[in-house]
Structures are given as C-alpha cells and as structure tokens.
Design a protein around this motif. Structure first.
Motif, PDB file in Angstrom:
ATOM      1  N   THR A  34       0.894  -1.178  -0.041  1.00 31.22           N
ATOM      2  CA  THR A  34       0.064   0.008   0.086  1.00 31.22           C
ATOM      3  C   THR A  34       0.772   1.254  -0.163  1.00 31.22           C
ATOM      4  OG1 THR A  34      -0.160  -0.373   2.410  1.00 31.22           O
ATOM      5  CG2 THR A  34      -1.924  -1.170   1.074  1.00 31.22           C
ATOM      6  N   GLY A  35       1.965   1.032  -0.182  1.00 32.30           N
ATOM      7  CA  GLY A  35       2.850   2.370  -0.007  1.00 32.30           C
ATOM      8  C   GLY A  35       2.641   3.273  -1.502  1.00 32.30           C
ATOM      9  N   THR A  36       2.388   2.540  -2.462  1.00 36.76           N
ATOM     10  CA  THR A  36       1.811   3.299  -3.835  1.00 36.76           C
ATOM     11  C   THR A  36       0.560   3.580  -3.627  1.00 36.76           C
ATOM     12  OG1 THR A  36       3.236   1.509  -4.939  1.00 36.76           O
ATOM     13  CG2 THR A  36       1.717   2.986  -6.335  1.00 36.76           C
ATOM     14  N   LYS A  37       0.276   4.927  -3.707  1.00 34.58           N
ATOM     15  CA  LYS A  37      -0.902   5.504  -3.644  1.00 34.58           C
ATOM     16  C   LYS A  37      -1.974   5.772  -4.850  1.00 34.58           C
ATOM     17  CE  LYS A  37      -0.136   6.287   0.551  1.00 34.58           C
ATOM     18  NZ  LYS A  37       0.930   5.040   0.923  1.00 34.58           N
ATOM     19  N   LYS A  38      -3.155   5.734  -4.549  1.00 31.56           N
ATOM     20  CA  LYS A  38      -4.075   5.878  -5.639  1.00 31.56           C
ATOM     21  C   LYS A  38      -4.680   7.367  -5.384  1.00 31.56           C
ATOM     22  CE  LYS A  38      -6.893   2.938  -7.126  1.00 31.56           C
ATOM     23  NZ  LYS A  38      -8.403   2.039  -7.324  1.00 31.56           N
ATOM     24  N   GLY A  39      -4.270   8.408  -6.336  1.00 31.63           N
ATOM     25  CA  GLY A  39      -4.838   9.611  -6.503  1.00 31.63           C
ATOM     26  C   GLY A  39      -5.865   9.731  -6.947  1.00 31.63           C
ATOM     27  N   CYS A  40      -5.737  10.082  -8.399  1.00 40.05           N
ATOM     28  CA  CYS A  40      -6.643  10.408  -9.190  1.00 40.05           C
ATOM     29  C   CYS A  40      -7.158   9.143 -10.003  1.00 40.05           C
ATOM     30  CB  CYS A  40      -6.212  11.341 -10.572  1.00 40.05           C
ATOM     31  SG  CYS A  40      -4.952  10.705 -11.303  1.00 40.05           S
ATOM     32  N   ASP A  41      -6.489   8.105 -10.259  1.00 39.06           N
ATOM     33  CA  ASP A  41      -6.649   6.841 -10.848  1.00 39.06           C
ATOM     34  C   ASP A  41      -7.099   7.108 -12.401  1.00 39.06           C
ATOM     35  OD1 ASP A  41      -6.828   4.069 -10.644  1.00 39.06           O
ATOM     36  OD2 ASP A  41      -9.006   4.110 -10.236  1.00 39.06           O
ATOM     37  N   HIS A  42      -6.359   8.216 -12.729  1.00 39.54           N
ATOM     38  CA  HIS A  42      -6.677   8.637 -14.347  1.00 39.54           C
ATOM     39  C   HIS A  42      -5.529   8.987 -14.980  1.00 39.54           C
ATOM     40  CE1 HIS A  42     -10.838   8.789 -13.036  1.00 39.54           C
ATOM     41  NE2 HIS A  42     -11.085   8.854 -14.421  1.00 39.54           N
ATOM     42  N   GLY A  43      -4.267   8.783 -14.461  1.00 41.28           N
ATOM     43  CA  GLY A  43      -2.958   9.317 -15.040  1.00 41.28           C
ATOM     44  C   GLY A  43      -2.801  10.613 -15.020  1.00 41.28           C
ATOM     45  N   GLN A  44      -3.142  11.727 -13.885  1.00 39.53           N
ATOM     46  CA  GLN A  44      -3.177  12.956 -13.888  1.00 39.53           C
ATOM     47  C   GLN A  44      -2.397  13.314 -12.646  1.00 39.53           C
ATOM     48  OE1 GLN A  44      -6.950  14.227 -14.073  1.00 39.53           O
ATOM     49  NE2 GLN A  44      -6.867  13.992 -16.277  1.00 39.53           N
ATOM     50  N   CYS A  45      -2.127  12.771 -11.611  1.00 42.79           N
ATOM     51  CA  CYS A  45      -1.334  12.969 -10.704  1.00 42.79           C
ATOM     52  C   CYS A  45       0.020  12.481 -10.261  1.00 42.79           C
ATOM     53  CB  CYS A  45      -2.241  12.932  -9.368  1.00 42.79           C
ATOM     54  SG  CYS A  45      -2.419  11.074  -8.802  1.00 42.79           S
ATOM     55  N   GLY A  46       0.462  11.294 -10.676  1.00 38.14           N
ATOM     56  CA  GLY A  46       1.595  10.385 -10.593  1.00 38.14           C
ATOM     57  C   GLY A  46       1.887  10.020  -9.131  1.00 38.14           C
ATOM     58  N   ALA A  47       0.748   9.900  -8.147  1.00 39.90           N
ATOM     59  CA  ALA A  47       0.818   9.376  -6.895  1.00 39.90           C
ATOM     60  C   ALA A  47       1.313   7.932  -7.096  1.00 39.90           C
ATOM     61  CB  ALA A  47      -0.405   9.536  -6.404  1.00 39.90           C
ATOM     62  N   CYS A  48       0.663   7.185  -8.105  1.00 40.59           N
ATOM     63  CA  CYS A  48       0.969   5.817  -8.324  1.00 40.59           C
ATOM     64  C   CYS A  48       2.081   5.464  -9.138  1.00 40.59           C
ATOM     65  CB  CYS A  48      -0.442   5.243  -9.008  1.00 40.59           C
ATOM     66  SG  CYS A  48      -0.233   5.825 -10.864  1.00 40.59           S
ATOM     67  N   THR A  49       3.264   6.262  -9.306  1.00 41.36           N
ATOM     68  CA  THR A  49       4.372   5.973 -10.067  1.00 41.36           C
ATOM     69  C   THR A  49       4.984   4.998  -9.422  1.00 41.36           C
ATOM     70  OG1 THR A  49       4.287   8.372 -10.522  1.00 41.36           O
ATOM     71  CG2 THR A  49       6.131   6.941 -11.268  1.00 41.36           C
TER      72      THR A  49
END
Ligand code: FES
Ligand code: FES
Length: 163
Positions: A34-49
């Motif tokens: 769960t270290g990788t975060k879900k922000g927008c889930d649309h490729g716009q925020c980079g939280a899931c990089t």
C-alpha cells in the motif's frame, strides 16, 4: 481471468487475476503493497508512479496483464537491505514532504528520472545531455503533483542526489 507472473521488489509472484485489473490495484489489493498511492486513478497526479523494468510508469494506467513477466519496483523496494535509498535520505534531510501522500510517487519518479537521458521540453541545446538544473528537474517531475506544495524542497532533494 489470466495467469501472470511478476517480480515485485525482488520477490516472484504467480497470480491469477481479472484481466481488467490495473497494476496499481494488483499491488495494493492483491499484494498488500500500500506504499503506492491512488490519487486520481486517471493518470493525472503521479501518486501511483512505480518502476516497470526500470522505467517510471503510472500504475493506475497500466493493465497488470500487459506486464506479464515484468520487474516492478515500488517505494517499498527502493531501500537497500534496510538502508534508505539516497533519494529517501535526501527527502528526509531536506524536509521534502508534508503529508507524504504524493511522496512514494515522487520518490519512484525521481529514481526513474535520474536514470533517463536526452533533452526535455525546457532544454536549450538539443544535441547534448542537459545538466540537471532546477528547471530541468521541475519539467521532468511535472507529472507528479503535490497538493501540499512541497515542491521547493522536493526539487532541492532531487538536485542533491543528482549532483
Ligand atoms: S493515481 Fe495514477 S496518476 Fe493519479
Ligand atoms: S506531501 Fe502532501 S501531497 Fe505531497
């Protein structure tokens, strides 16, 4: 359903997944990373990089089934045998995060970015490898948003490691 194998942070996984599963959901929901975060889930925020075969990617836009056999590194895999990655150490030293929600993506993105070569949209001389200026770092990290506005120290931390 599809059978795939992945190597994540050095560990092998054989998985049976719905073909619609994103790599982000696989990491968080199936593997508990769960270290990788879900922000927008649309490729716009980079939280899931994360890094896929060494290249930074938005895990929310990556279908897990399309990466059968890949090597994935998440923020949990950046440290080396308990020692923080130089970027993690620099982020701590220079206070480069506030809430930390975007930080895993910033760290993975920076780790991938430091290994990339070639010009960016702000490079003047397109024939040479550009120096890692603050302007270059800002441009190359522009896919990673931080709603707390910790950008100044994030850029400083990446600059320190990239020297
Ligand atoms: S959650 Fe993937 S880019 Fe925002
Ligand atoms: S440190 Fe809060 S979103 Fe980046």
């Amino acid at each position: 359903m599809a059978e795939i194998s992945l190597r994540v942070n050095g560990a092998e996984y054989a998985l049976s997944i719905d073909t619609r599963t994103s790599l982000l959901d696989l990491l968080r929901e199936h593997l508990g990373l769960t270290g990788t975060k879900k922000g927008c889930d649309h490729g716009q925020c980079g939280a899931c990089t994360v890094l896929i075969d060494g290249r930074r990617s938005n895990a929310c836009l990556a279908l897990a089934v399309a990466h059968d056999g890949a090597e994935v590194t998440t923020v949990e895999g950046l440290a080396d045998d308990g020692r923080p990655h130089p970027l993690q150490a620099a982020f701590m030293e220079l206070d480069a995060f506030q809430c930390g929600y975007c930080t895993p993506g910033q760290l993975c993105s920076a780790a991938g970015m430091l290994g990339e070569r070639g010009p960016s949209a702000v490079t003047d001389d397109l024939t040479a490898d550009p120096p890692l200026t603050r302007e270059e770092i800002r441009e190359r990290m522009s896919g990673n948003l931080c709603r707390c506005g910790a950008y100044v120290n994030i850029v400083a931390a990446i600059e320190e490691v990239g020297r």
